[in-house]
Design a protein around this motif. Structure first.
Motif, PDB file in Angstrom:
ATOM      1  N   PRO A 131     -12.214   8.602  -0.219  1.00 15.50           N
ATOM      2  CA  PRO A 131     -11.045   9.484  -0.367  1.00 15.50           C
ATOM      3  C   PRO A 131     -11.135  10.724   0.523  1.00 15.50           C
ATOM      4  O   PRO A 131     -12.200  11.111   0.928  1.00 15.50           O
ATOM      5  CB  PRO A 131     -11.090   9.865  -1.848  1.00 15.50           C
ATOM      6  CG  PRO A 131     -12.453   9.523  -2.333  1.00 15.50           C
ATOM      7  CD  PRO A 131     -13.061   8.520  -1.415  1.00 15.50           C
ATOM      8  N   TYR A 137       0.825  -1.207   0.000  1.00 12.16           N
ATOM      9  CA  TYR A 137       0.000   0.000   0.000  1.00 12.16           C
ATOM     10  C   TYR A 137       0.860   1.259   0.000  1.00 12.16           C
ATOM     11  O   TYR A 137       0.621   2.202  -0.739  1.00 12.16           O
ATOM     12  CB  TYR A 137      -0.913  -0.045   1.241  1.00 12.16           C
ATOM     13  CG  TYR A 137      -1.902   1.075   1.339  1.00 12.16           C
ATOM     14  CD1 TYR A 137      -1.714   2.113   2.252  1.00 12.16           C
ATOM     15  CD2 TYR A 137      -3.032   1.089   0.532  1.00 12.16           C
ATOM     16  CE1 TYR A 137      -2.628   3.143   2.340  1.00 12.16           C
ATOM     17  CE2 TYR A 137      -3.949   2.129   0.624  1.00 12.16           C
ATOM     18  CZ  TYR A 137      -3.741   3.145   1.531  1.00 12.16           C
ATOM     19  OH  TYR A 137      -4.644   4.173   1.617  1.00 12.16           O
ATOM     20  N   LYS A 138       1.865   1.262   0.867  1.00  8.73           N
ATOM     21  CA  LYS A 138       2.745   2.433   0.969  1.00  8.73           C
ATOM     22  C   LYS A 138       4.092   1.966   1.488  1.00  8.73           C
ATOM     23  O   LYS A 138       4.176   0.958   2.192  1.00  8.73           O
ATOM     24  CB  LYS A 138       2.244   3.436   2.028  1.00  8.73           C
ATOM     25  CG  LYS A 138       1.239   4.457   1.682  1.00  8.73           C
ATOM     26  CD  LYS A 138       1.683   5.607   0.843  1.00  8.73           C
ATOM     27  CE  LYS A 138       0.520   6.596   0.735  1.00  8.73           C
ATOM     28  NZ  LYS A 138      -0.231   6.499  -0.472  1.00  8.73           N
ATOM     29  N   ASP A 144      -4.263   9.249   6.758  1.00 11.41           N
ATOM     30  CA  ASP A 144      -4.773   8.012   6.156  1.00 11.41           C
ATOM     31  C   ASP A 144      -4.653   6.928   7.227  1.00 11.41           C
ATOM     32  O   ASP A 144      -3.543   6.534   7.579  1.00 11.41           O
ATOM     33  CB  ASP A 144      -3.919   7.653   4.925  1.00 11.41           C
ATOM     34  CG  ASP A 144      -4.390   6.382   4.239  1.00 11.41           C
ATOM     35  OD1 ASP A 144      -5.057   5.541   4.880  1.00 11.41           O
ATOM     36  OD2 ASP A 144      -4.071   6.209   3.055  1.00 11.41           O
ATOM     37  N   PRO A 146     -11.583   2.636   1.274  1.00  7.87           N
ATOM     38  CA  PRO A 146     -11.825   3.830   2.091  1.00  7.87           C
ATOM     39  C   PRO A 146     -12.305   4.980   1.216  1.00  7.87           C
ATOM     40  O   PRO A 146     -11.923   5.078   0.058  1.00  7.87           O
ATOM     41  CB  PRO A 146     -10.441   4.135   2.687  1.00  7.87           C
ATOM     42  CG  PRO A 146      -9.474   3.522   1.743  1.00  7.87           C
ATOM     43  CD  PRO A 146     -10.157   2.339   1.120  1.00  7.87           C
TER      44      PRO A 146
END
Lengths: 275, 76
Positions: free
Chosen positions: A275, A116-117, A159, A273
């Motif tokens: 935005p 994801y990141k 986030d 989720p």
């Protein structure tokens, strides 16, 4: 899969995993933190022969930690996850140097997780002759009455999948210890900076400016006041999104440099989720 | 003892580990450093520290680390 009812039980489960050259863990909770989670009944453990998965329930998803003999044992344990928690969105942080985490992240992506990141850790060592000016009057410590406003501010900027949104209790602790700085315009918050000091090391946890106030020097004022207050810290750490060149450039400007540690956030997502 | 201090300094060269009684409370080692430390101790002393022994209290200071290594037959 069962609910963890004591820290002793948790330690025993973790300790039951034999170490090998490929031993891997993502459970770095302090004893106090683990005790807190056990007391709030938010931890479940899934044990297999050579691995332990620990799931912690958060508001909208589960956070997953692992302790495993090696990446193969981890992959085998993760393969059983869909049966154990079929409906949940699950997030895991895999932290380490790139060469060490590669096979571990591979175990996750083999089992329906996606990357994801990636976050990179940066650090700043104590500088000589900082030459800071006096306190900036526009940057103040938050007061207890600000806590809900601050949480709402962070909710709108963070986030939750990779930035752990602090609870009201954690925010109150930060306020009490003078480690939550804010800037305002009238009654509105324009910027928030939260840090945490343990001994000689300070970690910068959150540094955010409201969208409407960006490029007006608000962030710089918060950072300079933060560095002034942490002048005695031997080391300051922070985590930054690895491909956020703008943020990295800003941190370099303030004397930070990249560490060897990265944090790959992997997600098994059952919902999208908003935005 | 010097070997352990050298290992600690290689992980965190910015700190003087000979002057602290509590590396964790003094912010000199964090959880990630502990994992690196365990791996480096394993290699330096040819041991394999068990997962059950990877506890903060076993790495709190030099004496605690020496006690842990003694458990694995290493006299520092």
């Amino acid at each position: 899969m069962h609910l963890v009812t004591s820290t002793k039980e948790l330690s025993h489960a973790i300790g039951s995993v034999a170490r090998s050259a490929g031993y891997t863990t993502t459970f770095y909770a302090s004893p106090a933190q683990a005790e807190n989670w056990v007391e709030s009944q938010s931890l479940v453990v899934i044990r297999s022969e050579q691995a332990v998965l620990i799931l912690r329930r958060e508001k909208k998803f589960h956070r997953l930690y692992h302790v495993a003999r090696d990446a193969t044992a981890l992959a085998n344990a993760l393969a059983a996850l869909p049966e154990a928690v079929p409906e949940a969105t699950i997030v895991a942080d895999v932290i380490g140097t790139l060469d060490i985490i590669r096979p571990v992240v591979g175990a996750y992506t083999e089992n329906a997780f996606t990357q994801y990141k990636r976050l990179s850790r940066m650090y700043r060592l104590k500088q000589r002759l900082e030459g800071f000016a006096g306190q900036d009057a526009e940057v103040v410590c938050a007061a207890p009455m600000d806590v809900e406003l601050i949480q709402a501010f962070l909710d709108s900027h963070l986030d939750p999948l990779f930035e752990q949104i602090p609870s009201l209790s954690q925010l109150n602790d930060a306020i009490s210890s003078g480690s939550l700085l804010v800037t305002r315009q009238s009654a509105d918050l324009t910027g928030v900076l939260i840090f945490n000091t343990i001994g000689l090391t300070t970690t910068l946890r959150y540094w955010h400016v409201s969208h409407r106030q960006r490029n007006r020097g608000v962030g710089a004022r918060l950072m300079r006041e933060f560095l002034r207050r942490c002048e005695s810290s031997a080391r300051i750490l922070l985590w930054v999104i690895s491909d956020n060149a703008d943020a990295i450039s800003k941190y370099r400007h303030y004397g930070f440099q990249e560490d060897v540690l990265v944090d790959d956030i992997v997600v098994r997502q059952m919902w999208m989720p908003t935005p | 003892m010097k070997k352990v201090l050298d290992i600690l300094s290689s992980i965190r060269p910015e700190f003087d580990f000979s002057v602290s009684d509590d590396y964790l409370a003094d912010g000199m080692l964090d959880s990630f450093d502990m994992i690196t430390l365990v791996s480096d101790l394993d290699k330096a002393f040819s041991v394999s520290i068990e997962g059950a022994d990877i506890l903060p209290e076993n790495f709190r200071n030099l004496a605690a680390i020496q006690l842990l290594l003694r458990k694995y037959g290493v006299d520092t």
